[in-house]
Enzyme design. Structure first.
Site, PDB file in Angstrom:
ATOM      1  N   SER A 137       1.033  -1.064  -0.314  1.00  0.00           N
ATOM      2  CA  SER A 137      -0.055  -0.007   0.043  1.00  0.00           C
ATOM      3  C   SER A 137       0.821   1.426   0.340  1.00  0.00           C
ATOM      4  CB  SER A 137      -0.966   0.114   0.901  1.00  0.00           C
ATOM      5  OG  SER A 137      -1.449   1.406   1.430  1.00  0.00           O
ATOM      6  N   TYR A 150      -2.116  -1.545  10.142  1.00  0.00           N
ATOM      7  CA  TYR A 150      -1.685  -1.781   8.673  1.00  0.00           C
ATOM      8  C   TYR A 150      -0.914  -0.926   8.201  1.00  0.00           C
ATOM      9  CZ  TYR A 150      -3.779  -1.434   3.921  1.00  0.00           C
ATOM     10  OH  TYR A 150      -4.410  -2.239   2.545  1.00  0.00           O
TER      11      TYR A 150
END
Length: 267
Positions: A137, A150
């Site tokens: 990401s 995350y």
């Protein structure tokens, strides 16, 4: 000779887009997910469209038992392509996040990725070929509040991929970490985030198919870390170039405006 692509988290979004891409390239598929009815329906659609074999493995890869079950079912199967895509988001401050959710997220994005990759690498090295794509990401480069765990796990994926790239040089095995930004999938809603997907410009949401196409074009050019949109490139540049105090202030303000307190979701 039949070739298989293993894609985790292929129920929707980026995982489903990768499944369709490799089916279109002539691969048979092994896909994983947790939502039985949805993933079986997706598998039928892919079979009917591309005429390939699609093996569905239901597994919760955020748990050790789920990963072990997947690896048991893969025993004896040659994997030519691996796409580590399964993931979920948390939208709570770290101190307020349930400890069990933290454990599941870290396991899914670190240990599960490492175990599955390790499992398929033996066969790839024997064959002298293979492709491994790890979905990270843009958050790997620019953490924001309520996205702490995350972002940390996505950074692990980038580091793992870069290390594998160096270790596997000369084996005919090519690896890539894909670091997308905003994707039009059910990820944000499932994580309890309220976002405006109709927005245009720099922070517009992109179709998963477009992200995969751009990432695969980058893969063909040998790009190890791919940031497949200008938003991600912009975010990484900000994090790299701004003084840390300035970045912390900007990231905190962005999170306060854009993210509302929410829950969790598995993809």
């Amino acid at each position: 000779m039949e070739q298989y692509a293993l894609i985790t988290g292929a129920t929707s979004g980026l995982g489903l887009a990768y499944a369709k891409w490799f089916a279109g390239e002539g691969y048979h598929l092994i896909i994983t997910g947790r939502r039985k009815e949805v993933i079986e329906r997706r598998a039928d659609e892919i079979r009917n469209t591309y005429g390939c074999k699609v093996i569905v493995i239901l597994a919760d890869l955020a748990e050790e038992t789920g990963v072990s079950e997947l690896l048991n079912q893969l025993e004896g199967k040659a994997i030519d392509v691996l796409v580590n895509n399964a993931g979920f988001g948390l939208c709570t401050e770290f101190a307020d996040t349930d400890a069990a959710d933290i454990k599941r997220l870290i396991y899914l994005q670190t240990t599960a990725v490492a175990r599955i990759t390790h499992h398929v690498l033996g066969g790839m090295k024997r064959e002298g070929r293979g492709r491994i794509i790890n979905v990270s990401s843009d958050g790997a480069f620019a953490v924001v509040p309520k996205n702490v765990v995350y972002a940390a796990t996505k950074r692990f994926i980038v580091t793992l991929t870069e290390g594998l790239h160096m270790e596997l040089a000369g084996y005919g095995i090519h690896v890539q970490a894909v670091c997308p930004g905003f994707i039009d999938s059910d990820f944000h809603e499932s994580a309890g985030m309220k976002v405006d997907k109709s927005r245009k410009g720099m922070f517009a949401f992109r179709r998963p198919e477009d992200v995969v196409r751009e990432a695969m074009e980058s893969f063909a050019k040998g790009k190890v870390v791919c940031i497949p949109d200008r938003t991600g490139k912009f975010i990484k540049a900000l994090a790299d170039l701004l003084p840390k105090k300035t970045y912390y202030r900007m990231a905190g303000g962005f999170a306060a405006r854009s993210l509302q307190k929410g829950g969790k979701s598995l993809q």
